[in-house]
Design a protein around this motif. Structure first.
Motif, PDB file in Angstrom:
ATOM      1  N   LYS A   1       8.066  77.004  51.819  1.00 46.80           N
ATOM      2  CA  LYS A   1       8.043  78.322  51.171  1.00 46.80           C
ATOM      3  C   LYS A   1       8.964  78.376  49.952  1.00 46.80           C
ATOM      4  O   LYS A   1       8.747  79.164  49.043  1.00 46.80           O
ATOM      5  CB  LYS A   1       8.440  79.416  52.159  1.00 46.80           C
ATOM      6  CG  LYS A   1       7.391  79.705  53.200  1.00 46.80           C
ATOM      7  CD  LYS A   1       7.874  80.792  54.154  1.00 46.80           C
ATOM      8  CE  LYS A   1       6.878  81.005  55.275  1.00 46.80           C
ATOM      9  NZ  LYS A   1       7.366  81.980  56.272  1.00 46.80           N
ATOM     10  N   MET A   2       9.993  77.538  49.934  1.00 41.32           N
ATOM     11  CA  MET A   2      10.920  77.527  48.801  1.00 41.32           C
ATOM     12  C   MET A   2      10.320  76.814  47.588  1.00 41.32           C
ATOM     13  O   MET A   2      10.877  76.873  46.503  1.00 41.32           O
ATOM     14  CB  MET A   2      12.231  76.854  49.201  1.00 41.32           C
ATOM     15  CG  MET A   2      13.002  77.630  50.250  1.00 41.32           C
ATOM     16  SD  MET A   2      14.632  76.959  50.608  1.00 41.32           S
ATOM     17  CE  MET A   2      14.243  75.411  51.398  1.00 41.32           C
ATOM     18  N   TYR A   3       9.191  76.125  47.786  1.00 42.96           N
ATOM     19  CA  TYR A   3       8.548  75.371  46.718  1.00 42.96           C
ATOM     20  C   TYR A   3       7.076  75.767  46.636  1.00 42.96           C
ATOM     21  O   TYR A   3       6.193  75.009  47.043  1.00 42.96           O
ATOM     22  CB  TYR A   3       8.670  73.861  46.984  1.00 42.96           C
ATOM     23  CG  TYR A   3      10.106  73.416  47.102  1.00 42.96           C
ATOM     24  CD1 TYR A   3      10.846  73.115  45.968  1.00 42.96           C
ATOM     25  CD2 TYR A   3      10.727  73.324  48.342  1.00 42.96           C
ATOM     26  CE1 TYR A   3      12.171  72.719  46.062  1.00 42.96           C
ATOM     27  CE2 TYR A   3      12.043  72.931  48.444  1.00 42.96           C
ATOM     28  CZ  TYR A   3      12.759  72.627  47.303  1.00 42.96           C
ATOM     29  OH  TYR A   3      14.070  72.239  47.402  1.00 42.96           O
ATOM     30  N   PRO A   4       6.768  76.948  46.090  1.00 43.80           N
ATOM     31  CA  PRO A   4       5.380  77.426  46.080  1.00 43.80           C
ATOM     32  C   PRO A   4       4.430  76.547  45.268  1.00 43.80           C
ATOM     33  O   PRO A   4       3.233  76.537  45.530  1.00 43.80           O
ATOM     34  CB  PRO A   4       5.491  78.827  45.494  1.00 43.80           C
ATOM     35  CG  PRO A   4       6.806  78.893  44.805  1.00 43.80           C
ATOM     36  CD  PRO A   4       7.695  77.893  45.479  1.00 43.80           C
ATOM     37  N   GLU A   5       4.919  75.792  44.306  1.00 44.28           N
ATOM     38  CA  GLU A   5       4.068  74.938  43.473  1.00 44.28           C
ATOM     39  C   GLU A   5       3.834  73.554  44.102  1.00 44.28           C
ATOM     40  O   GLU A   5       3.071  72.763  43.573  1.00 44.28           O
ATOM     41  CB  GLU A   5       4.672  74.775  42.080  1.00 44.28           C
ATOM     42  CG  GLU A   5       4.863  76.087  41.345  1.00 44.28           C
ATOM     43  CD  GLU A   5       3.545  76.815  41.094  1.00 44.28           C
ATOM     44  OE1 GLU A   5       2.562  76.140  40.742  1.00 44.28           O
ATOM     45  OE2 GLU A   5       3.508  78.039  41.265  1.00 44.28           O
ATOM     46  N   CYS A   6       4.512  73.273  45.205  1.00 41.39           N
ATOM     47  CA  CYS A   6       4.424  71.954  45.816  1.00 41.39           C
ATOM     48  C   CYS A   6       3.067  71.746  46.480  1.00 41.39           C
ATOM     49  O   CYS A   6       2.481  72.681  47.046  1.00 41.39           O
ATOM     50  CB  CYS A   6       5.529  71.794  46.847  1.00 41.39           C
ATOM     51  SG  CYS A   6       5.698  70.121  47.479  1.00 41.39           S
ATOM     52  N   SER A   7       2.573  70.516  46.425  1.00 40.96           N
ATOM     53  CA  SER A   7       1.260  70.192  47.014  1.00 40.96           C
ATOM     54  C   SER A   7       1.293  70.111  48.528  1.00 40.96           C
ATOM     55  O   SER A   7       0.245  70.169  49.165  1.00 40.96           O
ATOM     56  CB  SER A   7       0.768  68.845  46.482  1.00 40.96           C
ATOM     57  OG  SER A   7       0.580  68.927  45.089  1.00 40.96           O
ATOM     58  N   ILE A   8       2.474  69.956  49.101  1.00 40.04           N
ATOM     59  CA  ILE A   8       2.561  69.844  50.555  1.00 40.04           C
ATOM     60  C   ILE A   8       2.169  71.180  51.170  1.00 40.04           C
ATOM     61  O   ILE A   8       2.669  72.228  50.787  1.00 40.04           O
ATOM     62  CB  ILE A   8       3.981  69.484  51.007  1.00 40.04           C
ATOM     63  CG1 ILE A   8       4.366  68.110  50.466  1.00 40.04           C
ATOM     64  CG2 ILE A   8       4.094  69.511  52.530  1.00 40.04           C
ATOM     65  CD1 ILE A   8       5.799  67.735  50.759  1.00 40.04           C
ATOM     66  N   LYS A   9       1.270  71.137  52.097  1.00 47.54           N
ATOM     67  CA  LYS A   9       0.842  72.343  52.803  1.00 47.54           C
ATOM     68  C   LYS A   9       0.986  72.100  54.306  1.00 47.54           C
ATOM     69  O   LYS A   9       0.711  71.000  54.791  1.00 47.54           O
ATOM     70  CB  LYS A   9      -0.616  72.698  52.484  1.00 47.54           C
ATOM     71  CG  LYS A   9      -0.852  72.940  51.004  1.00 47.54           C
ATOM     72  CD  LYS A   9      -0.049  74.131  50.499  1.00 47.54           C
ATOM     73  CE  LYS A   9      -0.233  74.324  49.005  1.00 47.54           C
ATOM     74  NZ  LYS A   9       0.980  74.587  48.297  1.00 47.54           N
ATOM     75  N   PRO A  10       1.421  73.111  55.036  1.00 46.20           N
ATOM     76  CA  PRO A  10       1.553  72.927  56.494  1.00 46.20           C
ATOM     77  C   PRO A  10       0.200  72.658  57.149  1.00 46.20           C
ATOM     78  O   PRO A  10      -0.818  73.174  56.699  1.00 46.20           O
ATOM     79  CB  PRO A  10       2.146  74.248  56.978  1.00 46.20           C
ATOM     80  CG  PRO A  10       1.988  75.198  55.863  1.00 46.20           C
ATOM     81  CD  PRO A  10       1.787  74.430  54.610  1.00 46.20           C
ATOM     82  N   ILE A  11       0.233  71.843  58.156  1.00 47.04           N
ATOM     83  CA  ILE A  11      -0.991  71.542  58.908  1.00 47.04           C
ATOM     84  C   ILE A  11      -1.163  72.647  59.938  1.00 47.04           C
ATOM     85  O   ILE A  11      -0.251  72.942  60.700  1.00 47.04           O
ATOM     86  CB  ILE A  11      -0.889  70.166  59.592  1.00 47.04           C
ATOM     87  CG1 ILE A  11      -0.794  69.091  58.514  1.00 47.04           C
ATOM     88  CG2 ILE A  11      -2.078  69.924  60.499  1.00 47.04           C
ATOM     89  CD1 ILE A  11      -0.517  67.706  59.057  1.00 47.04           C
ATOM     90  N   PRO A  12      -2.350  73.279  59.956  1.00 50.53           N
ATOM     91  CA  PRO A  12      -2.553  74.400  60.899  1.00 50.53           C
ATOM     92  C   PRO A  12      -2.517  73.965  62.347  1.00 50.53           C
ATOM     93  O   PRO A  12      -2.717  72.874  62.703  1.00 50.53           O
ATOM     94  CB  PRO A  12      -3.937  74.935  60.540  1.00 50.53           C
ATOM     95  CG  PRO A  12      -4.539  73.971  59.594  1.00 50.53           C
ATOM     96  CD  PRO A  12      -3.508  73.000  59.165  1.00 50.53           C
TER      97      PRO A  12
END
Length: 107
Positions: free
Chosen positions: A96-107
């Protein structure tokens, strides 16, 4: 009477705090009991997960790593897959601190 709370606060603030100054002291405290060991292990895992997300996002922001390389690296590390809910939550909060980052949580 006005000074009584102030004197109490000064006495409390003067109490020495036990801090770990060497790795050996920390290791002894972590190995003292099973609960301590579990706490130390989980704390280390949380810190490592959060630092890894921070590192990847910072490297991507500086153009030193691409989204494709992040995806490959995360697959190699089995990142955020099958971890405890606490680890997943720590990673999600860090992301959440890096909104531009490509890493996305796995659902």
């Amino acid at each position: 009477m006005k000074f009584l709370p102030l004197i109490g606060e000064l006495l409390i603030s003067a109490v020495p705090v036990q801090a770990f100054e060497t790795f050996e002291e920390l290791y002894k405290a972590c190995e003292a009991t099973e609960e301590n060991n579990n706490l130390c292990v989980v704390s280390a895992q949380l810190g490592a997960s959060m630092m890894m997300v921070t590192m990847f996002c910072n490297l991507e922001a500086k153009g030193r790593i691409t989204k494709e390389n992040i995806d490959l690296t995360l697959d190699e590390w089995n990142f955020n897959q099958g971890g405890s809910p606490l680890l997943n939550e720590a990673v999600e909060e860090t992301i959440k601190m890096y909104p531009e980052c490509s890493i996305k949580p796995i659902p």
